[in-house]
Motif scaffolding. Structure first.
Motif, short mmCIF file in Angstrom:
data_model
loop_
_atom_site.label_atom_id
_atom_site.label_comp_id
_atom_site.label_asym_id
_atom_site.label_seq_id
_atom_site.Cartn_x
_atom_site.Cartn_y
_atom_site.Cartn_z
N SER A 269 16.01 12.75 -23.18
CA SER A 269 17.13 12.38 -24.05
C SER A 269 18.46 12.38 -23.31
N LYS A 270 18.53 13.07 -22.15
CA LYS A 270 19.77 13.16 -21.40
C LYS A 270 19.87 12.13 -20.27
N LEU A 271 18.84 11.33 -20.10
CA LEU A 271 18.83 10.39 -18.98
C LEU A 271 19.73 9.18 -19.25
N THR A 272 20.48 8.79 -18.24
CA THR A 272 21.21 7.52 -18.31
C THR A 272 20.18 6.38 -18.17
N PRO A 273 20.54 5.16 -18.58
CA PRO A 273 19.59 4.05 -18.42
C PRO A 273 19.10 3.86 -16.99
N VAL B 166 0.84 -1.21 0.00
CA VAL B 166 0.00 0.00 0.00
C VAL B 166 0.87 1.25 0.00
N GLN B 167 2.15 1.10 0.32
CA GLN B 167 3.06 2.23 0.34
C GLN B 167 3.66 2.43 -1.06
N PRO B 168 4.03 3.67 -1.40
CA PRO B 168 4.67 3.90 -2.69
C PRO B 168 6.09 3.37 -2.73
N LEU B 169 6.54 3.04 -3.95
CA LEU B 169 7.92 2.65 -4.20
C LEU B 169 8.64 3.81 -4.87
N THR B 170 9.95 3.92 -4.58
CA THR B 170 10.74 4.95 -5.22
C THR B 170 12.21 4.53 -5.24
N ALA B 171 12.99 5.19 -6.05
CA ALA B 171 14.46 5.11 -6.02
C ALA B 171 14.96 6.43 -6.56
N GLY B 172 15.90 7.04 -5.86
CA GLY B 172 16.25 8.42 -6.13
C GLY B 172 17.35 8.63 -7.16
N VAL B 173 17.07 9.49 -8.14
CA VAL B 173 18.14 9.95 -9.03
C VAL B 173 19.05 10.86 -8.22
N TRP B 174 20.34 10.76 -8.50
CA TRP B 174 21.27 11.47 -7.61
C TRP B 174 22.43 12.14 -8.33
N LEU C 87 15.23 4.34 -15.73
CA LEU C 87 14.52 3.25 -15.05
C LEU C 87 13.93 3.73 -13.73
N MET C 88 14.73 4.43 -12.94
CA MET C 88 14.24 4.88 -11.63
C MET C 88 13.06 5.84 -11.78
N LEU C 89 13.13 6.74 -12.74
CA LEU C 89 12.03 7.68 -12.94
C LEU C 89 10.81 7.00 -13.53
N ASP C 90 11.00 6.01 -14.38
CA ASP C 90 9.89 5.28 -15.00
C ASP C 90 9.17 4.36 -14.02
#
Length: 381
Positions: A255-259, A239-247, A263-266
């Protein structure tokens, strides 16, 4: 951004784990799980929260995640006292790291101690963000009694989860997913938990401290495991959200995102990020992420020597309703009052300017004016 990733079958990972000969652990039922939250679901959740302000928390008596959670060193008195200091500032969340070896060592005892921690935090009206994996500092974690950290060195005792050997050995990956499935599944409906941070700085090369023994192309190794970890965590319907932080790097356009950043943002239900830079840089990065339309949580900031301060960052975070979780609460065995350069530069005593942390071990503030400011900005409507 549109996700290009598909839900992996968690049952396949479980079956693979059975083939490794490792000790079996009771698992929650496996299904395809929930989808990533929609933008509307994420914002509905966020609107139900107060402005979230907190700190990355490790009791002052622990040098790392293992020492915090293992039965022999689980220090509830210190945890209760120091969470009380956080609550006294007005903080309502903390970010806390778990470790996969704790699950292997004693899963039922580990869960009992997490439950105890959550109960203590709840009494202080604090809802933690729990971090499953972390790729920063020592790549060779070992359970049991932890080594004494080298004095005056920033996070000299901190360990990665999973360690280098487990990352490089694909036969151990099902064990890691069992930990994710078991842990998230056990607490999937626990409203005392704010969110799950799936993986902290997954591709961090640790050049200044462990660069000579690190995995050379860490991002390539971690990427598929990070994707699987998101899907495994989602498979038990938390029930809690999942996340992983870009840093690091540029998040200003797709177009500037690394893979790894893509992935983390998607895959994140709510977007998280780190910024240890000036207020101007912090706000720039907030504006990079705002077009995604999802809630923003800064899960690491505040490095005084980098011009990242409470007085500089919190007003911007409040204006944009960005959750703000600084690094550190109490000067302790983590030694994070010392800057990152303490791995290369010798310090012999307390630095004049603390890098992280707010309180001394006796509860007195490093800077009284800082404490006054934090209390004021959190309490103001």
């Amino acid at each position: 951004m549109k996700s290009t990733y598909f839900i992996l079958l968690a049952a396949m990972a479980f079956a693979a784990g059975a083939c490794t000969g490792e000790k079996k652990k009771e698992q929650p039922p496996v299904d395809s799980g929930r989808d990533r939250w929609t933008v509307q679901q994420a914002n509905d959740w966020y609107q139900s929260q107060p402005w979230l302000v907190g700190c990355n928390f490790l009791p002052s008596t622990a040098s790392n995640q293992l020492e915090m959670w293992q039965a022999s060193s689980f220090d509830t008195a210190t945890i209760n006292r120091e969470l009380g200091w956080a609550a006294g500032l007005g903080m309502n969340t903390v970010r806390v790291y778990l470790h996969d070896l704790l699950y292997e060592q004693d899963s039922s005892g580990f869960y009992q101690r997490v439950d105890t921690f959550l109960e203590i935090a709840s009494r202080h009206k604090i809802k933690p963000v729990l971090v499953l994996f972390d790729s920063v500092w020592d790549p060779f974690p070992k359970p049991g009694e932890q080594r004494v950290p080298k004095p005056h060195v920033h996070n000299a005792g901190w360990v990665q989860s999973p360690g280098k050997e487990a990352l490089l050995d694909s036969t151990r990956h099902p064990r890691l997913q069992n930990y994710v499935r078991g842990t998230v599944g056990h607490f999937a409906n626990d409203t005392r938990i704010l969110a799950w941070d799936v993986w902290n700085e997954p591709e961090n090369p640790n050049k200044s401290a462990y660069g000579d023994v690190e995995i050379p192309d860490k991002a390539t190794v971690v990427l598929p495991l990070l994707e699987t970890t998101f899907h495994t965590a989602r498979s038990v319907n938390p029930v809690q959200p999942l996340t992983a932080g870009v840093w690091r790097d540029d998040w200003s356009e797709e177009s500037k995102l690394t893979p790894i950043n893509r992935l983390m943002l998607d895959e994140s239900d709510v977007i998280s990020f780190h910024s240890y830079d000036s207020p101007e840089e912090f706000e720039k990065r907030v504006k990079w992420l705002q077009p995604l339309g999802r809630p923003l949580i800064c899960t690491e900031y505040m490095a005084r020597g980098n011009n990242s301060t409470f007085e500089g960052i919190l007003p911007i975070a409040k204006a944009h309703r960005v959750a703000a979780i600084n690094w550190g609460l109490v000067d302790g065995k983590s030694q994070t009052i010392y800057p990152w350069d303490s791995w290369k530069k010798t310090y012999t005593g307390e630095p004049e300017t603390w890098f992280h942390d707010i309180f001394r071990r006796d509860g007195t503030p490093y800077k009284e004016s800082e404490v006054v400011f934090i209390k004021k900005i959190i309490s103001e409507k």
